[in-house]
Design an enzyme around this catalytic site. Structure first.
Site, PDB file in Angstrom:
ATOM      1  N   ASP A 166       2.501  -5.179 -26.001  1.00 13.35           N
ATOM      2  CA  ASP A 166       3.232  -4.172 -25.236  1.00 13.35           C
ATOM      3  C   ASP A 166       3.846  -4.800 -23.978  1.00 13.35           C
ATOM      4  O   ASP A 166       4.918  -4.388 -23.545  1.00 13.35           O
ATOM      5  CB  ASP A 166       2.298  -3.020 -24.860  1.00 13.35           C
ATOM      6  CG  ASP A 166       2.039  -2.097 -26.040  1.00 13.35           C
ATOM      7  OD1 ASP A 166       2.888  -2.040 -26.947  1.00 13.35           O
ATOM      8  OD2 ASP A 166       0.983  -1.438 -26.048  1.00 13.35           O
TER       9      ASP A 166
ATOM     10  N   GLU B 298       4.974   3.288 -16.054  1.00 10.25           N
ATOM     11  CA  GLU B 298       4.646   3.999 -14.815  1.00 10.25           C
ATOM     12  C   GLU B 298       5.132   3.253 -13.583  1.00 10.25           C
ATOM     13  O   GLU B 298       5.511   2.079 -13.650  1.00 10.25           O
ATOM     14  CB  GLU B 298       3.130   4.214 -14.657  1.00 10.25           C
ATOM     15  CG  GLU B 298       2.311   3.010 -14.218  1.00 10.25           C
ATOM     16  CD  GLU B 298       2.097   1.973 -15.282  1.00 10.25           C
ATOM     17  OE1 GLU B 298       2.703   0.885 -15.156  1.00 10.25           O
ATOM     18  OE2 GLU B 298       1.364   2.220 -16.243  1.00 10.25           O
TER      19      GLU B 298
ATOM     20  N   ASP C 140      -6.471   5.495  -2.201  1.00 13.50           N
ATOM     21  CA  ASP C 140      -5.979   4.161  -2.582  1.00 13.50           C
ATOM     22  C   ASP C 140      -4.513   4.164  -2.987  1.00 13.50           C
ATOM     23  O   ASP C 140      -3.784   3.228  -2.700  1.00 13.50           O
ATOM     24  CB  ASP C 140      -6.814   3.607  -3.747  1.00 13.50           C
ATOM     25  CG  ASP C 140      -8.193   3.156  -3.294  1.00 13.50           C
ATOM     26  OD1 ASP C 140      -8.500   3.315  -2.091  1.00 13.50           O
ATOM     27  OD2 ASP C 140      -8.960   2.649  -4.134  1.00 13.50           O
TER      28      ASP C 140
ATOM     29  N   ALA D  99      -8.543   7.314  -6.404  1.00 14.57           N
ATOM     30  CA  ALA D  99      -9.581   7.481  -5.393  1.00 14.57           C
ATOM     31  C   ALA D  99      -9.113   8.220  -4.148  1.00 14.57           C
ATOM     32  O   ALA D  99      -9.019   7.654  -3.057  1.00 14.57           O
ATOM     33  CB  ALA D  99     -10.155   6.113  -5.014  1.00 14.57           C
TER      34      ALA D  99
ATOM     35  N   ASN E  16       5.795  -6.088  -9.535  1.00 18.85           N
ATOM     36  CA  ASN E  16       5.801  -5.575  -8.160  1.00 18.85           C
ATOM     37  C   ASN E  16       7.248  -5.461  -7.730  1.00 18.85           C
ATOM     38  O   ASN E  16       8.014  -6.403  -7.880  1.00 18.85           O
ATOM     39  CB  ASN E  16       5.129  -6.569  -7.210  1.00 18.85           C
ATOM     40  CG  ASN E  16       3.629  -6.519  -7.313  1.00 18.85           C
ATOM     41  OD1 ASN E  16       3.041  -5.486  -7.619  1.00 18.85           O
ATOM     42  ND2 ASN E  16       3.003  -7.647  -7.054  1.00 18.85           N
TER      43      ASN E  16
END
Ligand code: NAP
Ligand code: MN
Length: 267
Positions: free
Chosen positions: A45, A124, A151, A186, A226
Site C-alpha cells: 500500500d 489521511e 497529542d 490522546a 511530512n
C-alpha cells in the site's frame, strides 16, 4: 493505451515490474511515465500511496491498480500469481473504473504571511505538536464545535479508515460513503478541557476547520509524508471531502468488506 509501472524497489517487485513492462510493450501498449492512462504498482500500500501522489495532478486521466508482493494490501490487492490474468485484462481494455473519495487539506499561515497550500490525501492527514500539547478549536461548517487539547488529530478518508485511523479507534467506513473521519490522539479530558472523545464522520460539503490556539511547533502529515510546513506559523488547517476522486482499474470484484476480513480477521 499508455501505461507505467512503479516498484517498491525490492528484487521481487522490480522483476515483476520488468515482466509486466515487457509483456505490455509486446502487446503494443506504450510505456509513458509522464502521462499514463494506467499506473501499475508492485509492492504494498505504501508503494501505491507514492504512485498516487506522483500522479495526483492528473487523477481524472489516471487509473491505478496495485499488486502486493508482501501481505494483502487495501490498494495493492492483486497477488503476483494473478499477474498474467491482469496483463491480459489490461491489453483487452476497456476496463471498469471504481472511484474512491479523497481528503482535501488546506493549510493557512498566520497573518497570511505565506500562500495557503492545498493537498490531497488518499489515506489521511494528521496534525501533531512536536513540543507539548496541541491546542486547537474544531469548527464544523463555520460553527465552533469543541476545543481540543492533546497529542493531535487525524482526518481520514474512508479507504484510509483501515490505516492510522483504525489504530486510533476510528470506525471502518465503506469507500462508497463520500465522507471524512476525524479521530483524536490522546485528548486531555477533565473539567476544564472537553472534547467529544468519539470519532466523527462528516459528509460531503461539511468543512472542518482546525484553528491552532497555542504557540507550538506542529508536524503535519499527508499519507506517508511530512508536509514541509513553516511549523510555528500554521494558523488553520481546513479539511473536507475533495472534489477529486481516485480511480481504480477494476478487473474482478474484490469487495471492500472481504478485503477487511482477509486483512484483519482470517483469510
Ligand atoms: P508504513 O509505516 O509502512 O505503513 C504502515 C502500515 O500501514 C503498512 O503495513 C501499510 O501497508 C499499511 N497501510 C497503508 N495504507 C493502508 C490502508 N489504507 N489500509 C490499511 N493499511 C494501510 O508506511 P507506508 O506504507 O508509507 O504507509 C503510510 C501510512 O501508514 C499512513 O498513511 C498511515 O495511515 C499509516 N500509519 C499508521 C500508523 C499507525 O497505525 N499507528 C502510524 C503512522 C502511519 P504496506 O505494508 O502494504 O505498505
Ligand atoms: Mn509500507
Amino acid at each position: 493505451m499508455k501505461f507505467t509501472v512503479a516498484s517498491r524497489g525490492d528484487t521481487l517487485s522490480d522483476e515483476l515490474c520488468d515482466t509486466i513492462k515487457t509483456r505490455l510493450l509486446a502487446a503494443d501498449l506504450a510505456h509513458d511515465s509522464e502521462t499514463p492512462d494506467i499506473v501499475i504498482t508492485v509492492g504494498g500500500d505504501g508503494t501505491f500511496l507514492e504512485a498516487f501522489h506522483s500522479y495526483a495532478h492528473r487523477l481524472e486521466e489516471t487509473a491505478f491498480v496495485g499488486i502486493h508482493t508482501g501481505h494483502l494490501g487495501f490498494y495493492a490487492d492483486w497477488v503476483p500469481e494473478e499477474t498474467e490474468h491482469l496483463i491480459t485484462h489490461i491489453i483487452k481494455t476497456p476496463f471498469q473504473i471504481v472511484e474512491y473519495p479523497l481528503l482535501e487539506v488546506v493549510i493557512r499561515y498566520r497573518g497570511g504571511q505565506r500562500e495557503p497550500r492545498r493537498h490531497l490525501a488518499l489515506n489521511e492527514s494528521t496534525i501533531k505538536s512536536t513540543e507539548g500539547s496541541l491546542v486547537c478549536t474544531v469548527e464544523i461548517k463555520g460553527e465552533a464545535f469543541e476545543t481540543f487539547r492533546g497529542d493531535g488529530l487525524c482526518m481520514s478518508t474512508p479507504s484510509g479508515s483501515t490505516a492510522y485511523n483504525k489504530a486510533l479507534g476510528g470506525a471502518i467506513l465503506h469507500p462508497s460513503l463520500a465522507s471524512i473521519q476525524l479521530s483524536e490522539m490522546a485528548s486531555i479530558n477533565n473539567r476544564i478541557y472537553r472534547t467529544l472523545g468519539s470519532p466523527l464522520v462528516l459528509p460531503q460539503h461539511h468543512t472542518c476547520l482546525l484553528k491552532l490556539l497555542n504557540d507550538v511547533s506542529v508536524q503535519v502529515t499527508i499519507d506517508h509524508f511530512n508536509v514541509p510546513v513553516f511549523a510555528e506559523n500554521v494558523d488553520t488547517i481546513q479539511v473536507r471531502v475533495a472534489e477529486e476522486k481516485v480511480r481504480f482499474a477494476r478487473f474482478r470484484p474484490f469487495p471492500f468488506w472481504k478485503r477487511v476480513k482477509e486483512a484483519f480477521i482470517s483469510e
